[in-house]
Design a protein around this motif. Structure first.
Motif, PDB file in Angstrom:
ATOM      1  N   LEU A 215      44.976  45.365  40.377  1.00  0.00           N
ATOM      2  CA  LEU A 215      44.427  43.761  40.364  1.00  0.00           C
ATOM      3  C   LEU A 215      45.445  44.284  39.006  1.00  0.00           C
ATOM      4  O   LEU A 215      45.377  44.578  38.245  1.00  0.00           O
ATOM      5  N   PRO A 216      47.167  43.688  39.111  1.00  0.00           N
ATOM      6  CA  PRO A 216      47.872  42.948  38.248  1.00  0.00           C
ATOM      7  C   PRO A 216      47.042  42.238  36.924  1.00  0.00           C
ATOM      8  O   PRO A 216      46.348  41.512  37.482  1.00  0.00           O
ATOM      9  N   ASP A 217      47.908  42.542  35.593  1.00  0.00           N
ATOM     10  CA  ASP A 217      47.891  41.318  34.788  1.00  0.00           C
ATOM     11  C   ASP A 217      49.261  40.575  34.834  1.00  0.00           C
ATOM     12  O   ASP A 217      50.126  40.391  35.697  1.00  0.00           O
ATOM     13  N   LEU A 218      49.309  39.489  33.998  1.00  0.00           N
ATOM     14  CA  LEU A 218      50.024  38.643  34.061  1.00  0.00           C
ATOM     15  C   LEU A 218      51.314  39.222  34.212  1.00  0.00           C
ATOM     16  O   LEU A 218      52.423  38.901  34.798  1.00  0.00           O
ATOM     17  N   GLY A 219      52.054  39.952  33.394  1.00  0.00           N
ATOM     18  CA  GLY A 219      52.789  40.955  33.719  1.00  0.00           C
ATOM     19  C   GLY A 219      53.159  41.730  34.211  1.00  0.00           C
ATOM     20  O   GLY A 219      54.244  42.265  34.452  1.00  0.00           O
ATOM     21  N   ASN A 220      52.718  42.314  35.001  1.00  0.00           N
ATOM     22  CA  ASN A 220      53.041  42.803  36.074  1.00  0.00           C
ATOM     23  C   ASN A 220      53.042  44.576  36.366  1.00  0.00           C
ATOM     24  O   ASN A 220      53.414  45.363  36.773  1.00  0.00           O
ATOM     25  N   ASP A 221      52.771  44.987  34.931  1.00  0.00           N
ATOM     26  CA  ASP A 221      53.652  46.151  34.494  1.00  0.00           C
ATOM     27  C   ASP A 221      52.295  46.835  34.742  1.00  0.00           C
ATOM     28  O   ASP A 221      51.847  48.445  34.063  1.00  0.00           O
ATOM     29  N   LYS A 222      50.394  46.041  33.922  1.00  0.00           N
ATOM     30  CA  LYS A 222      49.598  46.502  33.942  1.00  0.00           C
ATOM     31  C   LYS A 222      48.876  46.212  35.298  1.00  0.00           C
ATOM     32  O   LYS A 222      48.827  45.038  35.518  1.00  0.00           O
ATOM     33  N   VAL A 223      47.976  47.688  35.454  1.00  0.00           N
ATOM     34  CA  VAL A 223      46.617  46.938  36.688  1.00  0.00           C
ATOM     35  C   VAL A 223      45.830  47.558  36.100  1.00  0.00           C
ATOM     36  O   VAL A 223      44.943  49.182  35.815  1.00  0.00           O
ATOM     37  N   ASN A 224      43.920  47.327  36.763  1.00  0.00           N
ATOM     38  CA  ASN A 224      43.230  48.088  36.904  1.00  0.00           C
ATOM     39  C   ASN A 224      42.876  47.849  38.453  1.00  0.00           C
ATOM     40  O   ASN A 224      43.531  47.485  39.761  1.00  0.00           O
ATOM     41  N   LEU A 225      42.494  48.822  38.694  1.00  0.00           N
ATOM     42  CA  LEU A 225      42.189  49.965  40.057  1.00  0.00           C
ATOM     43  C   LEU A 225      40.884  50.087  40.555  1.00  0.00           C
ATOM     44  O   LEU A 225      39.226  49.772  39.492  1.00  0.00           O
ATOM     45  N   VAL A 226      40.060  49.032  41.283  1.00  0.00           N
ATOM     46  CA  VAL A 226      39.037  49.520  42.173  1.00  0.00           C
ATOM     47  C   VAL A 226      39.025  50.027  43.945  1.00  0.00           C
ATOM     48  O   VAL A 226      39.455  49.810  44.399  1.00  0.00           O
ATOM     49  N   ALA A 227      38.624  51.225  44.298  1.00  0.00           N
ATOM     50  CA  ALA A 227      38.718  52.323  44.385  1.00  0.00           C
ATOM     51  C   ALA A 227      37.122  52.149  45.083  1.00  0.00           C
ATOM     52  O   ALA A 227      36.265  52.787  44.406  1.00  0.00           O
ATOM     53  N   SER A 228      36.417  51.735  46.557  1.00  0.00           N
ATOM     54  CA  SER A 228      35.745  51.289  46.391  1.00  0.00           C
ATOM     55  C   SER A 228      34.733  52.077  48.122  1.00  0.00           C
ATOM     56  O   SER A 228      36.109  52.302  49.025  1.00  0.00           O
ATOM     57  N   PHE A 229      33.874  53.177  47.844  1.00  0.00           N
ATOM     58  CA  PHE A 229      34.013  54.310  49.029  1.00  0.00           C
ATOM     59  C   PHE A 229      32.285  53.287  49.443  1.00  0.00           C
ATOM     60  O   PHE A 229      31.543  53.261  49.130  1.00  0.00           O
ATOM     61  N   GLY A 230      32.086  53.748  51.174  1.00  0.00           N
ATOM     62  CA  GLY A 230      31.025  53.718  51.910  1.00  0.00           C
ATOM     63  C   GLY A 230      30.335  52.247  51.837  1.00  0.00           C
ATOM     64  O   GLY A 230      31.851  51.236  52.041  1.00  0.00           O
ATOM     65  N   PRO A 231      29.744  51.465  52.406  1.00  0.00           N
ATOM     66  CA  PRO A 231      29.052  50.272  52.886  1.00  0.00           C
ATOM     67  C   PRO A 231      29.958  49.227  51.875  1.00  0.00           C
ATOM     68  O   PRO A 231      29.471  49.391  50.569  1.00  0.00           O
ATOM     69  N   ASP A 232      30.605  48.273  52.180  1.00  0.00           N
ATOM     70  CA  ASP A 232      30.543  47.171  51.844  1.00  0.00           C
ATOM     71  C   ASP A 232      29.818  46.154  51.894  1.00  0.00           C
ATOM     72  O   ASP A 232      29.724  45.179  52.628  1.00  0.00           O
ATOM     73  N   ARG A 233      29.067  46.195  50.612  1.00  0.00           N
ATOM     74  CA  ARG A 233      27.675  45.624  50.408  1.00  0.00           C
ATOM     75  C   ARG A 233      27.336  45.463  49.308  1.00  0.00           C
ATOM     76  O   ARG A 233      27.565  46.208  48.161  1.00  0.00           O
ATOM     77  N   ALA A 234      25.799  44.926  48.755  1.00  0.00           N
ATOM     78  CA  ALA A 234      26.069  45.249  47.342  1.00  0.00           C
ATOM     79  C   ALA A 234      25.047  46.431  46.728  1.00  0.00           C
ATOM     80  O   ALA A 234      25.016  46.456  48.071  1.00  0.00           O
ATOM     81  N   GLY A 235      25.439  46.733  45.770  1.00  0.00           N
ATOM     82  CA  GLY A 235      23.807  47.975  45.035  1.00  0.00           C
ATOM     83  C   GLY A 235      25.197  49.284  45.067  1.00  0.00           C
ATOM     84  O   GLY A 235      26.252  48.971  45.100  1.00  0.00           O
TER      85      GLY A 235
END
Length: 379
Positions: free
Chosen positions: A46-66
């Motif tokens: 997920l980049p910032d407005l300048g597109n040179d900084k990013v947040n990274l979310v790496a998700s493992f396991g089932p795609d559900r809450a919790g």
């Protein structure tokens, strides 16, 4: 290769990326994203407005809450002077891992990524969340929290791996930073009534801040924080050009560290009244305050499943710390949040920053225990 040595090798790779907050973190984020994608993670960059900084979310396991979120930041402070080796090349010596960011907080991230294959098999959601610009106001976490509120993920618990020497930390104060700029009217010092002395306004502002600090101290004489009350610190005042010139410009750099948000609101209301009165009394005077970051605190709460789980995994008793983190942002999303990570905050932001190998090993042990709990369906 053991998981420990894999973590050390990955830490060496990470240190070589000089992700100082005024530079891009994209290359490091993309390297880690590729590594975790190969381990089975669903990746979001997920980049910032300048597109040179990013947040990274790496998700493992089932795609559900919790499940659990493992939270860290990719940026580091500048290396500065005084290093005895290259700050962006890992040096392993006498059981210590030297390099900028090893302690704060690439060591924790390396442990999480090294443990990812184990976490991926748990059968419960596990999210490795890595942000940009924590060191300059948690801007990445603030932006990511807005996305998470709309789109998820929605973990039940968050472990923030700031350096606590693997102690369980359940709270810290907020950290709010400002510069108030004052524009008056300069002129010859022999005729002060013909100008508007911004330096004098700055002096009165300083006294008002001092008075507010005393009020905050009286509001909370006891508590677990050290000190227990909210604090205000005036870091720097600048004003004027010469002793015989009316100061046309001034600035006051200051911060406050509230225990609860209501204390920050009180200070803001009081200063708004001060500014209104000063500007009404001196037409032409302009006072503006720039916010450089408002990091909300982590509130100690009676019910906190993340704290309880961390205590079960590493032992000890829950404590508090004086420094700010992203933890309060995650708590604001309704996520039970705790601080627990390898390294000593005393080593952070210093020349020859290091992480003890024993601390990295202890972090891996905690993550193994977490994986076991998740795999047994106990969370």
């Amino acid at each position: 290769m053991s998981v420990f040595e894999a973590a050390v090798a990955l830490l060496a790779e990470m240190v070589a990326y000089p992700t100082v907050s005024d530079r891009s973190n994209r290359a490091l984020a993309e390297m880690l994203a590729g590594r975790m994608a190969g381990q089975g993670a669903r990746i979001r960059l997920l980049p910032d407005l300048g597109n040179d900084k990013v947040n990274l979310v790496a998700s493992f396991g089932p795609d559900r809450a919790g499940g659990v979120m493992l939270s860290g930041h990719l940026d580091v402070v500048p290396a500065g002077e005084g290093w005895t080796s290259d700050p962006f090349r890992l040096r392993r010596e006498d059981g210590r891992l030297f390099g900028r960011g090893t302690c704060d907080m690439k060591g924790f991230i390396a442990a999480c990524v090294a443990m990812a294959p184990r976490l991926a098999t748990c059968g419960a959601p596990v999210h490795v969340v890595l942000t940009h610009d924590e060191e300059v106001g948690c801007m990445g976490a603030v932006a990511l929290a807005e996305v998470m509120a709309r789109e998820g993920p929605r973990p039940a618990m968050a472990f923030v791996g700031e350096p606590t020497r693997m102690a369980v930390i359940e709270g810290h104060k907020g950290s709010y930073e400002y510069t108030t700029r004052i524009a008056g009217r300069d002129g010859h010092g022999s005729a002060p009534d013909r100008g508007i002395n911004a330096g004098m306004v700055a002096a009165r502002l300083a006294l008002r801040l001092d008075g507010l600090a005393a009020e905050l101290r009286e509001r909370r004489p006891q508590g677990r924080f050290d000190p227990p009350w909210a604090t205000i610190n005036l870091g720097r005042i600048t004003a004027g050009a010469a002793r015989n010139v009316i100061a046309g410009q001034a600035s006051v750099e200051w911060e406050m560290r509230p225990v609860v948000p209501a204390e920050a609101s009180h200070v803001k209301r009081a200063l708004a009244a001060f500014v209104e009165a000063e500007m009404a009394a001196q037409p032409g005077l302009v006072i503006e305050t720039e916010c450089f970051g408002e990091i909300v605190g982590l509130e100690p709460r009676a019910a906190n499943a993340a704290r309880d789980l961390a205590l079960d995994l590493v032992g000890g008793t829950p404590g508090l710390v004086p420094f700010g983190t992203e933890a309060g942002i995650w708590q604001g999303l309704g996520i039970d949040t705790v601080l627990c990570g390898p390294g000593d905050i005393a080593q952070a932001h210093r020349p020859d920053e290091y992480l003890e190998e024993g601390q990295l090993a202890a972090c891996l042990d905690m993550l193994e225990g977490l994986a076991a709990r998740l795999g047994a369906g106990r969370l």
